[in-house]
Design an enzyme around this catalytic site. Structure first.
Site, PDB file in Angstrom:
ATOM      1  N   LYS A  41       1.037  -0.749  -0.166  1.00 25.91           N
ATOM      2  CA  LYS A  41       0.087   0.053  -0.063  1.00 25.91           C
ATOM      3  C   LYS A  41       0.667   1.092   0.159  1.00 25.91           C
ATOM      4  O   LYS A  41       1.746   0.944   0.847  1.00 25.91           O
ATOM      5  CB  LYS A  41      -0.747   0.451   0.983  1.00 25.91           C
ATOM      6  CG  LYS A  41      -1.856  -0.921   1.446  1.00 25.91           C
ATOM      7  CD  LYS A  41      -2.740  -0.969   3.228  1.00 25.91           C
ATOM      8  CE  LYS A  41      -3.257  -2.221   3.146  1.00 25.91           C
ATOM      9  NZ  LYS A  41      -3.733  -2.357   4.528  1.00 25.91           N
ATOM     10  N   SER A 128      -9.076   1.599   7.777  1.00 22.84           N
ATOM     11  CA  SER A 128      -8.379   2.815   7.762  1.00 22.84           C
ATOM     12  C   SER A 128      -8.189   3.903   6.724  1.00 22.84           C
ATOM     13  O   SER A 128      -8.634   5.293   6.382  1.00 22.84           O
ATOM     14  CB  SER A 128      -6.245   2.178   8.115  1.00 22.84           C
ATOM     15  OG  SER A 128      -6.318   1.941   8.711  1.00 22.84           O
TER      16      SER A 128
HETATM   17  N1  COA Z   1      -9.939  -2.076  14.017  1.00 21.57           N
HETATM   18  C1  COA Z   1     -10.788  -1.211  12.459  1.00 21.57           C
HETATM   19  N2  COA Z   1     -10.156  -1.646  10.760  1.00 21.57           N
HETATM   20  C2  COA Z   1      -9.078  -3.047  11.047  1.00 21.57           C
HETATM   21  C3  COA Z   1      -9.324  -3.562  12.573  1.00 21.57           C
HETATM   22  C4  COA Z   1      -9.748  -3.609  13.278  1.00 21.57           C
HETATM   23  N3  COA Z   1      -9.588  -3.898  14.565  1.00 21.57           N
HETATM   24  N4  COA Z   1      -8.622  -4.699  11.889  1.00 21.57           N
HETATM   25  C5  COA Z   1      -7.843  -4.175  10.505  1.00 21.57           C
HETATM   26  N5  COA Z   1      -8.035  -3.189  10.403  1.00 21.57           N
HETATM   27  C6  COA Z   1      -7.858  -2.506   9.571  1.00 21.57           C
HETATM   28  C7  COA Z   1      -6.642  -1.423   8.549  1.00 21.57           C
HETATM   29  O1  COA Z   1      -6.962  -0.318   9.270  1.00 21.57           O
HETATM   30  C8  COA Z   1      -6.393  -2.147   7.505  1.00 21.57           C
HETATM   31  O2  COA Z   1      -7.620  -1.447   6.357  1.00 21.57           O
HETATM   32  P1  COA Z   1      -7.113  -0.198   5.090  1.00 21.57           P
HETATM   33  O3  COA Z   1      -6.832  -1.749   4.300  1.00 21.57           O
HETATM   34  O4  COA Z   1      -7.753  -0.024   4.575  1.00 21.57           O
HETATM   35  O5  COA Z   1      -5.412  -0.045   5.669  1.00 21.57           O
HETATM   36  C9  COA Z   1      -6.803  -3.187   7.044  1.00 21.57           C
HETATM   37  O6  COA Z   1      -7.842  -3.697   7.976  1.00 21.57           O
HETATM   38  C10 COA Z   1      -5.598  -4.291   7.071  1.00 21.57           C
HETATM   39  O7  COA Z   1      -4.620  -3.515   7.286  1.00 21.57           O
HETATM   40  P2  COA Z   1      -3.976  -4.418   8.706  1.00 21.57           P
HETATM   41  O8  COA Z   1      -4.601  -5.010   9.805  1.00 21.57           O
HETATM   42  O9  COA Z   1      -2.617  -3.109   8.734  1.00 21.57           O
HETATM   43  O10 COA Z   1      -3.317  -5.463   7.815  1.00 21.57           O
HETATM   44  P3  COA Z   1      -2.787  -5.515   7.252  1.00 21.57           P
HETATM   45  O11 COA Z   1      -3.219  -6.673   5.714  1.00 21.57           O
HETATM   46  O12 COA Z   1      -1.833  -3.828   6.241  1.00 21.57           O
HETATM   47  O13 COA Z   1      -0.901  -6.126   6.955  1.00 21.57           O
HETATM   48  C11 COA Z   1       0.225  -7.371   8.043  1.00 21.57           C
HETATM   49  C12 COA Z   1      -1.207  -7.595   7.972  1.00 21.57           C
HETATM   50  C13 COA Z   1       1.147  -6.750   8.849  1.00 21.57           C
HETATM   51  C14 COA Z   1       0.026  -8.664   9.231  1.00 21.57           C
HETATM   52  C15 COA Z   1       1.196  -8.814   6.865  1.00 21.57           C
HETATM   53  O14 COA Z   1       0.900  -7.660   5.659  1.00 21.57           O
HETATM   54  C16 COA Z   1       2.382  -8.897   7.594  1.00 21.57           C
HETATM   55  O15 COA Z   1       2.343  -9.968   8.023  1.00 21.57           O
HETATM   56  N6  COA Z   1       3.244  -8.655   6.800  1.00 21.57           N
HETATM   57  C17 COA Z   1       4.581  -8.671   7.098  1.00 21.57           C
HETATM   58  C18 COA Z   1       5.209 -10.038   5.659  1.00 21.57           C
HETATM   59  C19 COA Z   1       5.451 -11.159   6.076  1.00 21.57           C
HETATM   60  O16 COA Z   1       4.821 -11.516   7.082  1.00 21.57           O
HETATM   61  N7  COA Z   1       4.221 -11.793   5.205  1.00 21.57           N
HETATM   62  C20 COA Z   1       3.241 -12.950   4.746  1.00 21.57           C
HETATM   63  C21 COA Z   1       2.249 -12.977   5.743  1.00 21.57           C
HETATM   64  S1  COA Z   1       1.604 -14.648   5.291  1.00 21.57           S
END
Ligand code: COA
Length: 166
Positions: A41, A128
């Site tokens: 992102k 977000s």
């Molecule tokens: N309340 C409100 N919003 C929430 C929430 C909550 N409790 N939980 C999640 N969200 C929203 C976030 O705001 C985000 O919104 P957006 O997409 O509009 O920005 C969305 O849900 C998901 O985001 P987030 O929880 O930040 O997760 P992500 O998908 O961006 O990242 C990681 C998830 C960091 C865990 C994952 O990308 C990761 O592990 N990355 C490292 C690389 C890796 O190990 N990869 C292999 C994984 S198998």
């Protein structure tokens, strides 16, 4: 001592995230919020800004700390000697993606478990991106963000592109 990592992009941290952080802090001895650096992102806030905001609004939680990470989440979990990953589930639509991540993480690191907390119903619709979109069109974001974070979002958007008047 039970140590949890709560990872995410937090761009920006919402009250939905805060609900998960506060509930996790009650259950665990130590909670490390892992702010993802390299993300597919394009973030509104730099990783340093996201870490700062999280530090500021979690300052009242003595067992919570905030750190940025890049690379694999399970490597970060190992590096921190944490026991579990915590993720929030907002709706059934989150489930498939979260299950895939949790299962993949267990394959590459069998000692790392993921626990899921159901997001407070009040915030189950929240993301977000939605908050940023509302802010971009000058809508009221006070319902979704900590006042300090809401202020940072308004400032950031004021300093960047304005919505098209036409
Ligand atoms: N309340 C409100 N919003 C929430 C929430 C909550 N409790 N939980 C999640 N969200 C929203 C976030 O705001 C985000 O919104 P957006 O997409 O509009 O920005 C969305 O849900 C998901 O985001 P987030 O929880 O930040 O997760 P992500 O998908 O961006 O990242 C990681 C998830 C960091 C865990 C994952 O990308 C990761 O592990 N990355 C490292 C690389 C890796 O190990 N990869 C292999 C994984 S198998």
């Amino acid at each position: 001592m039970a140590v949890a990592v709560y990872p995410g992009s937090f761009d920006p941290v919402t009250l939905g995230h805060m609900d998960i952080i506060e509930r996790t802090a009650k259950m665990m001895d130590r909670v490390i919020i892992g702010v993802l650096k390299n993300n597919s992102k394009t973030p509104l806030f730099s990783v340093e800004e996201r870490v700062k905001m999280l530090e500021s609004i979690t300052a009242h939680l003595s067992n919570v700390e905030v750190q940025s990470f890049d690379g694999l989440l399970v490597d970060f979990v190992h590096q921190k000697h944490a026991d579990v990953i915590v993720r929030g589930l907002r709706a059934i639509t989150d489930f498939e993606y979260e299950l895939q991540m949790a299962q993949t993480n267990r394959v590459i690191a069998p000692d790392v478990d993921t626990i899921f907390l159901t997001t407070n119903l009040k915030y189950s619709y929240l993301s977000s991106s939605i908050v940023k979109e509302i802010a971009y069109y000058r809508g009221d974001i006070g319902e979704f963000l900590h006042p300090e974070v809401a202020e940072q979002v308004r400032r950031k958007l004021n300093a960047s592109v304005q919505p098209d008047a036409g």
